[in-house]
Scaffold this motif. Sequence first.
Motif, mmCIF file in Angstrom:
data_model
loop_
_atom_site.group_PDB
_atom_site.id
_atom_site.type_symbol
_atom_site.label_atom_id
_atom_site.label_comp_id
_atom_site.label_asym_id
_atom_site.label_seq_id
_atom_site.Cartn_x
_atom_site.Cartn_y
_atom_site.Cartn_z
ATOM 1 N N CYS A 16 3.327 -87.255 -30.558
ATOM 2 C CA CYS A 16 4.236 -87.855 -29.586
ATOM 3 C C CYS A 16 4.889 -89.129 -30.106
ATOM 4 C CB CYS A 16 3.497 -88.129 -28.278
ATOM 5 S SG CYS A 16 3.066 -86.603 -27.424
ATOM 6 N N THR A 31 2.796 -90.445 -21.853
ATOM 7 C CA THR A 31 2.476 -89.255 -21.061
ATOM 8 C C THR A 31 3.678 -88.338 -20.970
ATOM 9 O OG1 THR A 31 0.900 -90.526 -19.773
ATOM 10 C CG2 THR A 31 1.636 -88.453 -18.824
ATOM 11 N N GLY A 32 4.850 -88.935 -20.764
ATOM 12 C CA GLY A 32 6.075 -88.147 -20.676
ATOM 13 C C GLY A 32 6.356 -87.393 -21.965
ATOM 14 N N GLN A 55 4.142 -86.431 -24.098
ATOM 15 C CA GLN A 55 3.181 -85.331 -24.200
ATOM 16 C C GLN A 55 3.665 -84.141 -23.377
ATOM 17 O OE1 GLN A 55 -0.535 -87.031 -22.960
ATOM 18 N NE2 GLN A 55 -0.976 -87.865 -24.970
ATOM 19 N N HIS A 56 4.152 -84.419 -22.175
ATOM 20 C CA HIS A 56 4.637 -83.355 -21.284
ATOM 21 C C HIS A 56 5.853 -82.647 -21.878
ATOM 22 C CE1 HIS A 56 5.506 -81.295 -17.533
ATOM 23 N NE2 HIS A 56 6.765 -81.684 -17.679
ATOM 24 N N TRP A 57 6.756 -83.393 -22.495
ATOM 25 C CA TRP A 57 8.013 -82.854 -23.009
ATOM 26 C C TRP A 57 7.969 -82.565 -24.514
ATOM 27 C CZ3 TRP A 57 11.665 -81.268 -19.775
ATOM 28 C CH2 TRP A 57 11.625 -81.738 -18.466
ATOM 29 N N HIS A 58 6.790 -82.579 -25.108
ATOM 30 C CA HIS A 58 6.630 -82.424 -26.551
ATOM 31 C C HIS A 58 7.396 -81.224 -27.109
ATOM 32 C CE1 HIS A 58 4.726 -81.150 -30.301
ATOM 33 N NE2 HIS A 58 4.440 -82.422 -30.492
#
Length: 98
Positions: free
Chosen positions: A5, A60-61, A63-66
Amino acid sequence: MDMNCDTLQAQLAMLLRDQPRGVTADLTDFAVAYWDGDQVAGVYLRDNGHLDEAFELDGTGFQHWHDEIAAWLANPCYTARPELLERRKERPPFEARV
């Protein structure tokens, strides 16, 4: 290409900083990212392609949008969005938002 990330965030930030104001990275057909003058920010798109709700592209974002960001980096697509410029005019400068 397997990137963590931090690497994705750094690459996306580098590419967006070089774009004119009001240009977004089209991550998906419903979410875009842009350089807000300090960091990468995300915005969802409504059905008609207009900007909608903002979302955080912090650790965190990312990680979500990786997967979406990694795919975008392999084939970058940008869009000039005058609406983003108008929206940003309504917000105080970053220093005033602290």
